[in-house]
Every structure is written in structure tokens, then in C-alpha cells.
Design a protein around this motif. Structure first.
Motif, PDB file in Angstrom:
ATOM      1  N   GLN A  72     -45.977  35.739  14.060  1.00  0.00           N
ATOM      2  CA  GLN A  72     -47.264  35.235  14.540  1.00  0.00           C
ATOM      3  C   GLN A  72     -48.422  36.170  14.179  1.00  0.00           C
ATOM      4  N   VAL A  73     -48.095  37.361  13.683  1.00  0.00           N
ATOM      5  CA  VAL A  73     -49.115  38.326  13.272  1.00  0.00           C
ATOM      6  C   VAL A  73     -49.301  38.173  11.764  1.00  0.00           C
ATOM      7  N   PRO A  74     -50.518  37.858  11.332  1.00  0.00           N
ATOM      8  CA  PRO A  74     -50.740  37.645   9.897  1.00  0.00           C
ATOM      9  C   PRO A  74     -50.330  38.850   9.044  1.00  0.00           C
ATOM     10  N   VAL A  75     -49.776  38.573   7.886  1.00  0.00           N
ATOM     11  CA  VAL A  75     -49.384  39.614   6.945  1.00  0.00           C
ATOM     12  C   VAL A  75     -50.632  40.407   6.571  1.00  0.00           C
ATOM     13  N   GLY A  76     -50.497  41.730   6.552  1.00  0.00           N
ATOM     14  CA  GLY A  76     -51.615  42.602   6.211  1.00  0.00           C
ATOM     15  C   GLY A  76     -52.491  42.965   7.405  1.00  0.00           C
ATOM     16  N   HIS A  77     -52.243  42.326   8.541  1.00  0.00           N
ATOM     17  CA  HIS A  77     -53.012  42.612   9.764  1.00  0.00           C
ATOM     18  C   HIS A  77     -52.238  43.638  10.583  1.00  0.00           C
ATOM     19  N   THR A  78     -52.889  44.715  10.965  1.00  0.00           N
ATOM     20  CA  THR A  78     -52.243  45.698  11.819  1.00  0.00           C
ATOM     21  C   THR A  78     -52.136  45.109  13.215  1.00  0.00           C
ATOM     22  N   PRO A  79     -50.926  44.987  13.739  1.00  0.00           N
ATOM     23  CA  PRO A  79     -50.776  44.425  15.091  1.00  0.00           C
ATOM     24  C   PRO A  79     -51.623  45.187  16.107  1.00  0.00           C
ATOM     25  N   SER A  80     -52.345  44.435  16.910  1.00  0.00           N
ATOM     26  CA  SER A  80     -53.268  45.013  17.887  1.00  0.00           C
ATOM     27  C   SER A  80     -52.650  45.003  19.280  1.00  0.00           C
ATOM     28  N   ALA A  81     -53.385  45.564  20.225  1.00  0.00           N
ATOM     29  CA  ALA A  81     -52.947  45.533  21.624  1.00  0.00           C
ATOM     30  C   ALA A  81     -52.813  44.085  22.094  1.00  0.00           C
ATOM     31  N   GLU A  82     -53.693  43.230  21.648  1.00  0.00           N
ATOM     32  CA  GLU A  82     -53.631  41.807  22.017  1.00  0.00           C
ATOM     33  C   GLU A  82     -52.379  41.152  21.433  1.00  0.00           C
ATOM     34  N   ASP A  83     -52.050  41.486  20.199  1.00  0.00           N
ATOM     35  CA  ASP A  83     -50.818  40.968  19.589  1.00  0.00           C
ATOM     36  C   ASP A  83     -49.609  41.419  20.391  1.00  0.00           C
ATOM     37  N   TRP A  84     -49.581  42.702  20.794  1.00  0.00           N
ATOM     38  CA  TRP A  84     -48.469  43.219  21.576  1.00  0.00           C
ATOM     39  C   TRP A  84     -48.388  42.511  22.922  1.00  0.00           C
ATOM     40  N   ARG A  85     -49.538  42.250  23.545  1.00  0.00           N
ATOM     41  CA  ARG A  85     -49.556  41.545  24.827  1.00  0.00           C
ATOM     42  C   ARG A  85     -48.915  40.171  24.693  1.00  0.00           C
ATOM     43  N   ARG A  86     -49.283  39.438  23.644  1.00  0.00           N
ATOM     44  CA  ARG A  86     -48.699  38.115  23.424  1.00  0.00           C
ATOM     45  C   ARG A  86     -47.189  38.196  23.212  1.00  0.00           C
TER      46      ARG A  86
END
Length: 152
Positions: A72-86
Motif C-alpha cells: 500500500q506504500v508507493p514504490v520510491g516513497h519512504t514509509p512515513s509515520a502515517e503509513d506505519w499507523r495504517r
């Protein structure tokens, strides 16, 4: 500072063996690209992705579920705190159940396996006449989430 990391640099920074990096790459959890000299290079966002993989697996989340969450995290995008929360929300109920089961296991480790039944000398105290067999096989009491551990 270069945005690209060699496999050795990623291994050193992540604390993972090179073979583990290759395995995670084959599983689609991380990706690399090749230089003109056919050497693997990783973008820096791979370090955050590997941290998520390690944390998920340390928590006992199956690698397939970690991969699904990372997809669900786009390729090339550094996973953020929001991504981790999800991602962590996806695992919340499963982790809570595992906490209950592990707490029971820890608390009963010396006495009973929760009735499977291997402790025939002490089990009659908690599973008189093996009445839990009617619920099925395995450690019936330990597998009950959210119930009193000693409930019959």
C-alpha cells in the motif's frame, strides 16, 4: 551523500544478512536496481521498509501480511509515520489476541498447556473428566481470547 546504497551498506545499516536482503527482494518486500556494471543498488527508502519488515516479523506478523501492508506504500516513497499507523491498525486485533495468548502461556507455562492434554496429574483440577474435549482438539483454555484463564 549518495541516494543509492550498495547491498553491503544496506546489510550493515539494517543489521540483516545480504542473503536476507536477497530473500526479501525475491518476496517483493524491497526492490533494487542494477548499475551499468550489473551491481545491485538500493534507494534509501529501503532502510525504512526493512525496519517495518523486521518489526512486523518480530511481532509475529506473517511475512505475507507484512508484504500486503507494504504494497500500500508507493514504490520510491519512504514509509512515513502515517503509513506505519495504517499498517499497525491492520495488525492491532491480531496482536492483541497474541498478547492474551502469550500472557496465558507465560503464566501457565509450569503447570498446564491449556488442555491438550499432557498434564494428566494436574489437569483434573481445571478440566475435570476431560470435558473440554467436547470443544475440539488442542489447548482449548489457552485459545479462548478474552475469557478468564481458569474458566471451565
Amino acid at each position: 551523500m549518495s541516494r543509492e546504497l550498495t547491498v553491503g551498506q544496506v546489510a550493515e545499516r539494517s543489521g540483516l544478512a545480504v542473503s536476507a536482503l536477497h530473500f526479501y527482494e525475491r518476496k517483493g518486500l524491497i526492490r533494487s536496481h542494477r548499475t551499468a556494471g550489473n551491481q545491485r543498488r538500493y534507494d534509501r527508502d529501503v532502510l525504512r521498509r526493512l525496519a517495518i519488515v523486521r518489526m512486523g516479523t518480530e511481532l509475529g506478523i506473517p511475512l505475507s501480511e507484512v508484504a500486503e501492508a507494504l504494497s500500500q506504500v508507493p514504490v520510491g516513497h519512504t514509509p512515513s509515520a502515517e503509513d506505519w499507523r495504517r499498517m499497525s491498525e491492520l495488525w492491532h486485533d491480531k496482536l492483541n489476541r497474541r498478547i492474551v495468548l502469550m500472557t496465558r502461556m507465560r503464566d501457565e507455562l509450569n503447570g498446564c498447556i491449556g488442555c491438550g492434554c499432557l498434564s494428566t496429574t494436574s489437569c483434573p483440577l481445571m478440566n475435570i473428566d476431560d470435558h473440554l474435549r467436547s470443544e475440539g482438539s488442542g489447548p482449548r483454555r489457552l485459545m479462548r481470547a478474552g475469557e478468564d484463564t481458569y474458566q471451565s
